[in-house]
Design a protein around this motif. Structure first.
Motif, PDB file in Angstrom:
ATOM      1  N   HIS A 112       0.776  -1.205   0.140  1.00 29.07           N
ATOM      2  CA  HIS A 112       0.009  -0.098   0.403  1.00 29.07           C
ATOM      3  C   HIS A 112       1.181   1.146   0.504  1.00 29.07           C
ATOM      4  N   HIS A 116       1.404   4.484  -2.813  1.00 31.64           N
ATOM      5  CA  HIS A 116       1.309   5.496  -2.500  1.00 31.64           C
ATOM      6  C   HIS A 116       2.127   6.304  -3.117  1.00 31.64           C
ATOM      7  N   SER A 137       0.783  10.381   5.368  1.00 33.63           N
ATOM      8  CA  SER A 137      -0.751   9.938   5.257  1.00 33.63           C
ATOM      9  C   SER A 137      -1.760   9.552   6.945  1.00 33.63           C
ATOM     10  N   ASP A 306      -7.036   7.580   0.194  1.00 37.07           N
ATOM     11  CA  ASP A 306      -6.544   6.048  -0.508  1.00 37.07           C
ATOM     12  C   ASP A 306      -7.652   5.480  -1.604  1.00 37.07           C
TER      13      ASP A 306
END
Ligand SMILES: Nc1ncnc2c1ncn2[C@@H]1O[C@H](COP(=O)(O)OP(=O)(O)OP(=O)(O)O)[C@@H](O)[C@H]1O
Ligand SMILES: [Mg+2]
Length: 337
Positions: A112, A116, A137, A306
């Motif tokens: 993940h 990003h 984040s 996201d």
């Protein structure tokens, strides 16, 4: 040219998002944000996984319909396998593996945080290697040197809270609701960033680590000392607190990113993750990049928080290098870059 069509699934936290990319072009990116968490002032993991379970099939169908792609046309399924909430990740991972297996196409596990970083590669122009990437984040604050495709060096990260987490916690102290980052951004627009002097931790130190829990505690002490806790804060003062807090966080992020780029001798810098939606961070980073002769990349708003598009982008790049994952690959809640 061979047609490559990738389905990207993102379910690591509280967004159920699915995207389709064909030959590097984004055809759809559906993001369904779960509103059930608002009343609790934060993400409730069990409720998040239940919502993903309900949403995953309709969101996949919507993304495929919008892209005008039939499932038989897919080349591979890419899924965020971590880091994130275990129950949430498992919904995307299990759906994605079953879908890929059923169609007889490869399954591609995506980190993940790597995704990003690659949110800056969805639309042209893209950063050149090597680039310095600030990922800010809800769960992370990292400075990552992207040396080459999928080759990373973490040059600094937060020792305590992530920047987004500090935004959310301060917003909670100010009764601004959840997620608080966007609310602070809005109030700060009417405030004076120099009204209150909050600390800028590690700003002048020579390493690239961050710390945000101290700024958050300073806001708490300010509210306590001025008897502003659990009271209605006058509008202008609220705006000044938001602007001053935001400016502390942004100053540190900008100074460290520019210094890291200079020290590592790179020209291209990129910002990604939910906090990259922050208007002051975008403005200040732009000014600092121009002043220092650096090229800045910041994703469109819909690629900041996201989204499935960034997962599909990494999937597309891995597909071209035949980087596939075994069908027994699983979710890893604390997966590192
Ligand atoms: N305009 C804004 N200003 C400041 N913060 C913002 C803004 N918009 C969103 N955020 C923050 O971004 C965070 C959410 O970002 P994102 O969805 O990338 O995080 P996450 O996926 O929960 O965490 P991670 O990616 O580390 O696993 C929240 O903390 C939110 O408050
Ligand atoms: Mg995220």
């Amino acid at each position: 040219m061979q047609t490559v069509t990738i389905l990207g699934l993102e379910t690591s936290c509280d967004e159920t998002s699915v995207a389709v990319i064909r030959n590097g072009k984004l055809l759809s990116n559906i993001i369904s944000s779960q509103i059930v968490h608002e009343q609790y002032g934060g993400v409730v993991p069990e409720l998040a996984s239940r919502a993903h379970q309900k949403l995953i099939v309709p969101v996949v169908n919507e993304a495929m319909a919008k892209a005008e792609v039939r499932k038989e046309e897919l080349s591979a399924v890419a899924v965020a396998v971590g880091p994130g909430l275990m129950g949430s990740l498992l919904v995307g991972v299990n759906f994605g593996k079953a879908f890929a297996y059923g169609l007889g196409i490869p399954f591609i596990a995506v980190n993940h945080m790597e995704a990003h970083i690659y949110s800056n590669f969805i639309d042209d122009p893209v950063p050149q290697f090597p680039s310095m990437n600030l990922t800010v984040s809800g769960g992370h604050t990292q400075l990552v040197l992207l040396k080459d495709e999928f080759t990373y060096e973490i040059v600094g990260e937060t020792k305590d809270d992530a920047a987004g987490e500090a935004f959310d916690k301060v917003a909670k102290m100010l009764n601004l609701g959840y997620p608080g980052g966007p609310q602070i951004d809005i109030y700060a627009k009417k405030g004076n960033p120099n009204a209150i002097k909050f600390p800028r931790p590690y700003a002048t130190e020579n390493d690239f680590h961050f710390s945000f829990s101290g700024i958050k505690t300073s806001v708490l002490y300010y509210l306590r000392d001025n008897k502003l806790r659990d009271t209605e804060i006058p509008e202008q003062l609220l705006a000044d607190i938001c602007a001053s807090f935001q400016s502390s966080v942004v100053d540190v992020l900008v100074q460290k990113t520019i210094r890291a780029a200079q020290q590592y001798g790179v020209r291209d810098i990129a910002v990604a993750g939910g906090v990259s939606a922050n208007s002051r961070l975008r403005d200040e980073m732009k000014k600092a990049a121009e002043k220092n002769g650096l090229q800045l990349f910041i994703p469109k708003f819909e690629y900041c928080t996201d989204n499935g598009a960034m997962i599909a982008e990494v999937g597309y790049r891995k597909y071209q290098r035949s980087i596939f994952s075994p069908i027994n690959a699983t979710a890893i809640a604390n997966l590192e870059l």
